[in-house]
Design an enzyme around this catalytic site. Sequence first.
Site, PDB file in Angstrom:
ATOM      1  N   GLY A 125       0.771  -1.240   0.000  1.00  0.00           N
ATOM      2  CA  GLY A 125       0.000   0.000   0.000  1.00  0.00           C
ATOM      3  C   GLY A 125       0.801   1.288   0.000  1.00  0.00           C
ATOM      4  O   GLY A 125       0.305   2.324   0.452  1.00  0.00           O
ATOM      5  N   HIS A 183       1.140   1.176 -13.147  1.00  0.00           N
ATOM      6  CA  HIS A 183       1.934   0.009 -13.553  1.00  0.00           C
ATOM      7  C   HIS A 183       3.419   0.375 -13.539  1.00  0.00           C
ATOM      8  O   HIS A 183       3.796   1.433 -14.053  1.00  0.00           O
ATOM      9  CB  HIS A 183       1.514  -0.460 -14.958  1.00  0.00           C
ATOM     10  CG  HIS A 183       2.282  -1.664 -15.396  1.00  0.00           C
ATOM     11  ND1 HIS A 183       2.032  -2.922 -14.871  1.00  0.00           N
ATOM     12  CD2 HIS A 183       3.324  -1.804 -16.246  1.00  0.00           C
ATOM     13  CE1 HIS A 183       2.888  -3.778 -15.404  1.00  0.00           C
ATOM     14  NE2 HIS A 183       3.683  -3.125 -16.246  1.00  0.00           N
ATOM     15  N   GLN A 203       8.889   7.393  -8.454  1.00  0.00           N
ATOM     16  CA  GLN A 203       8.148   8.088  -9.515  1.00  0.00           C
ATOM     17  C   GLN A 203       6.660   7.734  -9.472  1.00  0.00           C
ATOM     18  O   GLN A 203       5.805   8.573  -9.769  1.00  0.00           O
ATOM     19  CB  GLN A 203       8.735   7.755 -10.891  1.00  0.00           C
ATOM     20  CG  GLN A 203      10.159   8.250 -11.084  1.00  0.00           C
ATOM     21  CD  GLN A 203      10.274   9.749 -10.830  1.00  0.00           C
ATOM     22  OE1 GLN A 203       9.465  10.537 -11.328  1.00  0.00           O
ATOM     23  NE2 GLN A 203      11.267  10.143 -10.048  1.00  0.00           N
TER      24      GLN A 203
HETATM   25  C1  GRF Z   1       3.524  -0.998  -7.484  1.00  0.00           C
HETATM   26  O1  GRF Z   1       4.792  -1.216  -8.022  1.00  0.00           O
HETATM   27  C2  GRF Z   1       2.511  -0.776  -8.600  1.00  0.00           C
HETATM   28  O2  GRF Z   1       3.053  -0.151  -9.700  1.00  0.00           O
HETATM   29  C3  GRF Z   1       2.095  -2.167  -8.942  1.00  0.00           C
HETATM   30  O3  GRF Z   1       2.076  -2.870  -7.718  1.00  0.00           O
HETATM   31  C4  GRF Z   1       2.967  -2.238  -6.810  1.00  0.00           C
HETATM   32  C5  GRF Z   1       2.183  -1.901  -5.581  1.00  0.00           C
HETATM   33  O4  GRF Z   1       2.978  -1.366  -4.566  1.00  0.00           O
HETATM   34  N1  GRF Z   1       0.825  -2.161  -9.621  1.00  0.00           N
HETATM   35  P1  GRF Z   1       2.301  -0.704  -3.315  1.00  0.00           P
HETATM   36  O5  GRF Z   1       1.363  -1.763  -2.708  1.00  0.00           O
HETATM   37  O6  GRF Z   1       1.546   0.485  -3.761  1.00  0.00           O
HETATM   38  O7  GRF Z   1       3.414  -0.378  -2.375  1.00  0.00           O
END
Ligand code: GRF
Length: 203
Positions: free
Chosen positions: A14, A111, A175
Amino acid sequence: MDIKNLGVLASGRGSNLQSIMDACAAGRIPARVMVVISDNADAYALERARYAGIDAVALNTDDYIDKAEYEKHIAKILQEHNVDLVCLAGYMRMVGPGLLEAYAGRIMNIHPALLPAFPGLHGQEQAWRYGVKYSGCTVHFVDDGMDTGPIILQAVVLVSDNDTADTLAARILEQEHRIYPEAINLYCTNKLVVEGRKVRILA
Ligand code: GRF
């Protein structure tokens, strides 16, 4: 200004959710996170939401006869919270037709690669293994494909010879935390116009 209601779907740690909640709390986005829903009761994202005083809901997909029923329940929770925009933040499932219809044009995802390259799982590692010289992240609207919806914002990260998949992922994540709130802000301030595959950003 009109304050929009966000609903966030997350399956894991999260950190993107946190960047969104922080941006809302700091007044950088005219929005508030109304509810966080997870398909994983152990997701740290739920803890972050509770800590911020935001409704946190864990759903177990095994409790539903099929995906349509599961997503019907998600849509109900989102509607009960008057959600305007759904933000996927590390949500590890494809969104099905039920939820896509209920929130048509109102679901975003982040993504960790420069789409359309390296969709699917572990975009950072896929890019690093491939040997690209730059990668990055993409915020896009969600459609019925795997990371295929119209692109809203992208950020580029250079790959160095010294990078490992992990160091690259860490720089990409920085980023992500910058452009996801920015994209949400553009949506909430009515600056996004979708024309087919293209998303025009109004001045
Ligand atoms: C992030 O790298 C996002 O781009 C991908 O899943 C990951 C989630 O990370 N879809 P977080 O749970 O927001 O720390």
